[in-house]
Design a protein around this motif. Structure first.
Motif, short mmCIF file in Angstrom:
data_model
loop_
_atom_site.label_atom_id
_atom_site.label_comp_id
_atom_site.label_asym_id
_atom_site.label_seq_id
_atom_site.Cartn_x
_atom_site.Cartn_y
_atom_site.Cartn_z
N UNK A 23 100.41 -20.05 35.90
CA UNK A 23 99.31 -20.88 36.38
C UNK A 23 99.79 -22.32 36.47
N UNK A 24 99.93 -22.82 37.69
CA UNK A 24 100.23 -24.23 37.91
C UNK A 24 98.91 -24.99 37.93
N UNK A 25 98.86 -26.16 37.30
CA UNK A 25 97.61 -26.89 37.14
C UNK A 25 97.75 -28.33 37.61
N UNK A 26 96.61 -29.03 37.62
CA UNK A 26 96.58 -30.46 37.92
C UNK A 26 96.10 -31.21 36.70
N UNK A 27 96.88 -32.22 36.31
CA UNK A 27 96.55 -33.07 35.17
C UNK A 27 96.15 -34.45 35.69
N UNK A 28 94.87 -34.79 35.54
CA UNK A 28 94.37 -36.08 35.99
C UNK A 28 94.53 -37.09 34.85
N UNK A 29 95.56 -37.90 34.94
CA UNK A 29 95.90 -38.86 33.90
C UNK A 29 94.99 -40.08 33.95
N UNK A 30 94.48 -40.49 32.81
CA UNK A 30 93.81 -41.79 32.69
C UNK A 30 94.87 -42.84 32.44
N UNK A 31 94.96 -43.83 33.33
CA UNK A 31 96.04 -44.81 33.25
C UNK A 31 96.10 -45.55 31.93
N UNK A 32 94.92 -45.81 31.29
CA UNK A 32 94.91 -46.56 30.04
C UNK A 32 95.53 -45.76 28.89
N UNK A 33 95.78 -44.47 29.09
CA UNK A 33 96.47 -43.69 28.05
C UNK A 33 97.96 -44.03 28.00
N UNK A 34 98.44 -44.82 28.97
CA UNK A 34 99.81 -45.31 28.93
C UNK A 34 99.87 -46.81 28.67
N UNK A 35 98.74 -47.37 28.22
CA UNK A 35 98.67 -48.80 27.95
C UNK A 35 98.31 -49.00 26.48
N UNK A 36 99.17 -49.68 25.70
CA UNK A 36 98.86 -49.87 24.28
C UNK A 36 97.71 -50.84 24.06
N UNK A 37 97.02 -50.65 22.95
CA UNK A 37 95.85 -51.46 22.61
C UNK A 37 96.17 -52.96 22.67
N UNK A 38 97.34 -53.35 22.19
CA UNK A 38 97.66 -54.77 22.14
C UNK A 38 97.90 -55.37 23.53
N UNK A 39 98.05 -54.53 24.53
CA UNK A 39 98.24 -55.03 25.90
C UNK A 39 96.99 -54.78 26.76
#
Length: 417
Positions: free
Chosen positions: A107-123
């Protein structure tokens, strides 16, 4: 990410070794239903770092199908799309778990990434959400180890043939500043920022020695789902202008899709709720709302609620599989709501449907590729079939080649009086 303790996974392999497919689970069986070609990783000289090295061009994505146009009278495949909103890896490790599930059942799937999950709190102030103050996000931000874990899963998922889409950034719903009130230009800003957080996660997080994501996100990102399914009208306009290929933010019946503003409308669909006299969207959250109304409902009902969702999805699958063969679109979240019962329901659904004959469990991008490969006249005819309606006389007759109209030169001459 949402206050959780995020999973840590040390990754100490060379760049090219990692790009060759460091996925942590077995290869897709070659004989599995809908098996895809599995070329090896791009040769070393094809790897080209982009920008700060957060992403890289590594050649064509592995494990992609080669679609053919339907032959006259040929029955369409049954497509099923499983997708995940806000995809990120945290202490629950659901992203990594469902990667393994996908490989097990092809099963190939689609992962809808939330961009802020790659942004640290301090930034956080780097994010300037439309109609909100800089640094605002309704789903928070991440920390260094959470970013490391999420990038690891995104990397492996793409190398396994899955799609990385976007769920945008701050997940603003409701009236005040919510995405439902965003303009076309607001959406363009949000899309640009979502791309930027993916393209600059190394600089923003300080994880400069980690492996890059093995794709060019400017080219990889071709579709999305809006937060809370709001704001679709203006988003579709912005997405069309920015070269997107599909949207999955609306509400559809189980019929064959069509294009809207040049994008395939692959919205989620209404499916049965067993034992109830209504339908709901094919998503864990929507079943939850109609069951407990809370993420912490009565534990004695958890099993029943999960079974109800699973059986509703299977009913939806069967009426399409034995009916009009319209693609089934399913959405989910990496959450343990009501004791994780919805995760169990999804896994059981994948295990049941993805192994059946003529079934292709694909990403949205792969479905869009198949639709683009088809004769528009055939797709138009498929759209005449209603929910669960099998063609009268069978597929061979329904999709038989149509006789061409006689040309004017072949018509008999009119008789003169």
């Amino acid at each position: 990410m949402r206050g959780r303790v995020l999973a840590v996974c040390a990754l100490a392999v060379a760049l090219i070794a990692g790009l060759a497919g460091c996925s942590g689970s077995e290869e897709v069986p070659k004989g599995a239903p809908g098996a895809k070609k599995a070329p090896g990783a791009a040769p070393q000289n094809a790897v080209r770092l982009i920008g700060d090295g957060s992403t890289a061009f590594t050649g064509a994505q592995p494990h992609q199908p080669t679609w053919q146009r339907l032959k006259p009278g040929q029955q369409p495949p049954q497509f099923v799309v499983f997708s995940w909103d806000g995809a990120g890896e945290d202490s629950q490790r659901l992203f990594s778990h469902f990667r393994k599930v996908g490989k097990k059942y092809d099963a190939t799937m689609t992962y809808f990434l939330s961009g802020v999950y790659l942004l640290p709190e301090e930034k956080r102030k780097l994010y300037e959400p439309p109609q909100h103050a800089a640094g605002r996000s309704d789903i928070g931000f991440n920390d260094t180890e959470g970013i490391r874990a999420t990038v690891r899963e995104l990397r492996g998922a793409w190398l396994e043939g899955n799609e990385v889409g976007t769920h945008f950034n701050g997940h603003f719903c409701g009236k005040e500043g919510g995405v439902g009130n965003w303009s076309v230009e607001d959406w363009k800003s949000e899309i640009r920022q979502a791309k930027s957080f993916v393209k600059n996660w190394k600089t923003n997080s300080g994880l400069t020695t980690e492996q890059p994501l093995p794709f060019d996100y400017d080219k990889e990102l071709v579709g999305a789902r809006t937060p809370c399914l709001e704001g679709r009208a203006n988003f579709v306009q912005a997405a069309s202008q920015l070269g997107f290929r599909y949207d999955t933010s609306g509400v559809n019946d189980q019929i064959w899709p069509k294009k809207d503003h040049g994008l395939w409308d692959l919205s989620m669909q209404l499916v049965p709720v067993p034992g109830r006299a209504f339908q709901t969207l094919a998503m864990d959250y929507n079943f939850l709302v109609n069951q407990s109304g809370t993420t912490q409902g009565d534990p004695s009902k958890h099993a029943y609620w999960g079974n109800q969702m699973r059986d509703g999805l299977l009913q939806a699958f069967n009426r399409s599989y034995h009916g009009n063969r319209a693609p089934l679109i399913i959405g989910n979240h990496f959450e343990s709501w009501n004791g994780g019962t919805y995760m169990r329901a999804i896994e059981q659904t994948i295990a049941t449907v993805c192994v059946q004959k003529d079934v292709k469990c694909v990403s949205f991008r792969q479905l869009a590729d198949w639709l683009d490969a088809q004769d528009p006249a055939v797709l138009a005819k498929l759209r005449t079939l209603k929910v669960g309606e099998a063609p009268r006389g069978g597929w061979a007759a329904f999709l038989a080649p149509q006789p061409s109209a006689p040309s004017s030169s072949a018509r008999p001459a009119a008789k003169r009086n």
